[in-house]
Design an enzyme around this catalytic site. Structure first.
Site, mmCIF file in Angstrom:
data_model
loop_
_atom_site.group_PDB
_atom_site.id
_atom_site.type_symbol
_atom_site.label_atom_id
_atom_site.label_comp_id
_atom_site.label_asym_id
_atom_site.label_seq_id
_atom_site.Cartn_x
_atom_site.Cartn_y
_atom_site.Cartn_z
ATOM 1 N N LYS A 209 -2.702 -3.464 -10.340
ATOM 2 C CA LYS A 209 -3.987 -2.786 -10.543
ATOM 3 C C LYS A 209 -5.048 -3.768 -11.006
ATOM 4 C CE LYS A 209 -2.371 1.888 -11.544
ATOM 5 N NZ LYS A 209 -2.406 2.992 -12.510
ATOM 6 N N LYS B 173 6.940 8.152 1.685
ATOM 7 C CA LYS B 173 7.034 9.198 0.674
ATOM 8 C C LYS B 173 5.860 10.180 0.784
ATOM 9 C CE LYS B 173 7.105 9.036 -4.296
ATOM 10 N NZ LYS B 173 7.023 8.169 -5.452
ATOM 11 N N LYS C 192 2.005 9.700 -0.857
ATOM 12 C CA LYS C 192 1.696 8.292 -1.099
ATOM 13 C C LYS C 192 0.201 8.096 -0.860
ATOM 14 C CE LYS C 192 3.807 3.954 -0.865
ATOM 15 N NZ LYS C 192 4.226 3.691 -2.210
#
Ligand code: TRP
Length: 332
Positions: A114, A197, A200
């Site tokens: 991040k 998934k 996502k």
């Protein structure tokens, strides 16, 4: 003695069926066991670690709390808002920051990813220290078991490291917790991209069933789910990801294995029909309870106040012991 189970969920907005089957349902199962004493917090303080909008955060926090209650987490478990116990949780977080090192925090994969995406100038300092707060959430309640997704494994490992280090240096204060991750059969994939998934980030939502989707939207999304040209049905995730994902979804919704879920069905049309029915049957009652809760904010507030009172009493004992052990003066 009961087993203390603790987990936190960030208020991320609309939950989807993948979250429900992969995280919430396993939590409901743990909470249904009378040997477990389950505490769940909506981690609103964690939402402050990245760019946020204040009124939206308040709404998402309420939405998450109401969703969990609508999924019948209460009264089996205690639900509270993290910031309502901020005095205890952030105080312990500071003591744990003083147990951890800068090197440990800056090595966390989530932080690195991040921070890289945002640039150092816009990365909030709380993003770096976030694992100490998560450790405080867990350790404040003498937690033994922590259900977490794979993305939180590293933070949980750091939690156990800090608990052990604190106990060794200052005397035994914290229970050292263990993580549990949901079973493979509860991992639902995107209906349009059955190898990724569900939910996502980056998906356009066409293959995602949200908990609050109405029956027509559910039917339309399931109808457009990717399958293949083989008209027979069998479960084989590697060669037939689309059909297998629908079988997993149907099985998870009806309490069967994916193979059992396919018994008696012929063709993907029938499979999709069965999945739609199972989704509507499961989500309908949750949606009804959600609407009732949002229509009666006083009731939800009472539940959250009861949760806060329980959690702050539970945390206060540990925080007092940690203060004493680490060398802070007690004037009382
Ligand atoms: N950090 C977790 C997440 O991003 C949420 C969380 C906060 C949590 N406190 C926790 C998870 C304590 C487990 C235990 O999903």
């Amino acid at each position: 003695m009961t087993t203390r189970v603790f987990t936190g969920l960030k208020p991320t907005g609309q939950l989807q069926v993948g979250n429900y089957l992969g995280a919430i349902r396993p939590l409901l199962d743990l909470a249904a066991d009378p040997d477990n004493d389950v505490l769940v917090c909506v981690a609103d303080l964690h939402a402050l670690t990245v760019e946020h909008n204040p009124s939206q955060l308040r709404e998402l926090t309420l939405e998450m709390a109401a969703t969990l209650v609508a999924c019948e987490l209460n009264p089996r478990a205690t639900l509270f808002i993290q910031s309502s116990v901020a005095a205890e949780h952030t105080e312990l977080s500071y003591l744990l920051e003083s147990t951890a090192t800068y090197g440990e925090m800056s090595r966390m994969v989530q932080f690195k990813e991040k921070a890289k995406a945002q640039g150092a100038g816009s990365t909030r300092l709380s993003l770096l220290t976030y694992p100490a707060l998560m450790a405080a959430d867990i350790l404040a309640h003498q937690t033994e078991v922590v259900p977490v997704g794979d993305d939180q494994r590293q933070h949980l490992e750091l939690t156990t490291t800090l608990a052990r280090r604190f106990n060794t240096r200052y005397g035994h204060v914290f229970t050292v917790p263990q993580g549990v991750t949901p079973a493979e059969t509860a991992r639902i994939k995107d209906l349009r991209e059955p190898t990724t998934k569900m939910g996502k980030t980056g998906s356009d939502g066409a293959g995602v069933i949200f908990l609050r989707d109405n029956p027509d939207d559910i039917a339309a999304k399931v109808r457009r789910a990717v399958t293949d040209s083989d008209t027979s049905l069998h479960y084989d995730p590697s060669s037939r990801p689309g059909v297998s994902n629908l079988a997993t979804l149907l099985g998870a919704l009806t309490g069967m294995t994916p193979e059992q879920a396919l018994v008696g069905l012929t063709g993907s049309g029938q499979l999709k029909q069965a999945v739609t029915v199972a989704l509507v049957d499961t989500l309908g009652p949750i949606q009804k309870r959600y609407q009732d809760l949002r229509a009666d904010p006083g009731h939800l507030r009472d539940l959250l106040i009861a949760g806060r009172d329980f959690a702050s009493a539970s945390a206060a004992t540990t925080v007092a012991a940690a203060r004493e052990a680490i060398g802070l003066l007690d004037l009382a």
